[in-house]
Enzyme design. Structure first.
Site: not given
Ligand code: HSE
Length: 431
Positions: A187, A202
């Site tokens: 991003e 997570k």
């Molecule tokens: N931004 C996360 C990643 C993906 O790079 O794994 C969405 O959970």
């Protein structure tokens, strides 16, 4: 009678989910009983990749979540607000929830699940961890009888891509980050990924399910990959390791039962199953009794993979509604009814191995001094290597056996005060 869906968000994952729901041939026949009733979006004028019946799109998200026609609200907005408020409002209106939003579940799961259990609705979150990898439902159901001992995951694809590239090309973090941003893998604001926040969300979710208790997200030890550099990757490689951002949840039995939950860059032995999980892939290694080890591997993000998990959660709820009617009694194998918080192990009490790189004056007795300081604080060394010089200073790399983190930090504090030590550029944990 069709089961009606209210979709919040028509970005990448929302579009992928709508595509599955609208193109049902060859898939589970329950999909034929599902109708997309409303799709909540920010702008009605934006061009869309998926063709929806006229009048489906709305910008009135509040009305969508209270619409009496809708059975299941699928939240794919991301972010904390308005996602949290809309989920709570939908629950209060008797809607089941499917969401891919790990941040909102990790930080507000407490109030969301309390409300859902009271209302007798499901909140299913398969897509929140590991994208398309089935891990939430297996932990709840297929592995449900095991005493889980540890979960070790590579659960962030962006950082795994960056570390894989750094390792392959021998270049530093900033260079790979810029390239990953250009390719759309990272991003524009990479904070959530590179500082480990996404992985911490997570592992909080996985640990909560595997260990049957809520996790206070703020208490998770969380370190990202910004400080990782080509020098340490190279030393790690020569010592037989690769560096990965690991999310770890592990039971601690001594001195009191508690749970370690942590995210940090880690030296992983090249022979370990997670060492070969590269690029944007994710994997979670589960260890339980009597199971032993099982590893889940696959695409951790992306339109199709994440939509696969979202749509599968939808048909899980539809299957239950179809067989049980709209009863408020929740299936204990699909809901999350625990409400106590897990006791987390304080960082200083965690037992792990460490890697440390020292820059020292090249004088007699330096290695002996390091060994003496470590020994005094119960830190046993597995290897000590001095390969080269950097800016006329000797570079010494130490790998410890399993040690108590507090002991290791005390030894380092003493070592830092020594005249012969210039600096300690890197301290990393070792699996
Ligand atoms: N931004 C996360 C990643 C993906 O790079 O794994 C969405 O959970």
């Amino acid at each position: 009678m069709a089961f009606k869906i209210g979709l919040l968000g028509l970005g990448t994952v929302g579009t992928g989910t709508a595509e599955i729901l609208l193109d049902t041939s060859g898939r589970n026949t329950l999909l034929n009983e599902i109708k997309i009733e409303r799709v909540g979006v920010r702008s009605l004028d934006k061009p869309r990749e998926v063709e929806l019946p006229a009048g489906t799109l709305t910008t009135d998200l509040e009305t969508l979540v209270t619409n009496p026609e809708i059975d299941i609200v699928v939240e794919l907005l991301g972010g904390l607000e308005p996602a949290r408020s809309l989920i709570l409002k939908a629950i209060a209106n008797g809607k089941h929830i499917v969401t891919a939003n790990k941040a909102v579940i990790a930080r507000h799961g407490d109030e969301i699940y309390t409300a859902a259990n009271k209302a007798g609705v499901y909140v299913l979150i398969e897509a929140a961890v590991g994208g398309g990898i089935p891990i939430i439902k297996p932990l709840k159901q297929s592995l449900g009888v095991n005493r889980i001992q540890s979960l070790i995951g590579i659960v962030n694809g962006t950082t795994n891509y960056i570390l894989t590239q750094m390792s392959a090309l021998g270049v530093d973090f900033q260079e790979v980050l810029a390239e990953a941003q250009q390719l759309g893998y990272a991003e524009a604001d990479p904070t959530a990924d590179v500082d480990g926040l996404d992985a911490a969300d997570k592992i909080a979710i996985l640990a909560s399910i595997a260990f049957g208790g809520r996790i206070n997200r703020e208490d998770i030890l969380c370190e990202g990959i910004r400080e990782i550099n080509a020098t340490d990757i190279n030393y790690a490689n020569n010592l037989g390791f690769v560096i990965k951002l690991l999310a770890i949840a592990k039971t601690n039995l001594e001195p009191d039962p508690s749970l370690q939950v942590r995210v940090h860059p880690t030296l992983v032995p090249k022979t370990h199953p997670l060492a070969n999980v590269n690029e944007v892939y994710n994997a979670v290694l589960v260890q339980g009794e009597p199971l032993g080890q099982v590893m889940f591997f696959g695409p951790g993000a992306g339109k199709g993979a994440t939509a696969s998990a979202v749509a599968s959660d939808i048909i899980n709820i539809v299957g239950i509604l179809k067989s049980n009617g709209n009863t408020k009694t929740l299936d204990p194998l699909l809901s999350l009814t625990h409400s106590d918080f897990c006791k987390l192990t304080p960082t200083e009490a965690i037992e792990t191995r460490f890697y440390a790189r020292f820059l020292c004056r090249d004088v007699p007795g330096v290695i002996g001094h390091l060994g003496t300081c470590f020994g005094k604080h119960n830190v046993s060394l597995e290897s000590v290597v001095q390969i080269g010089f950097r800016n006329k200073l000797a570079e010494i790399v130490v790998v410890t056996h399993d040690v108590i983190e507090g002991d290791f930090r005390q030894a380092l504090a003493e070592i830092k005060n020594s005249d012969t030590i210039d600096s300690i550029p890197s301290i990393l944990r070792v699996l």
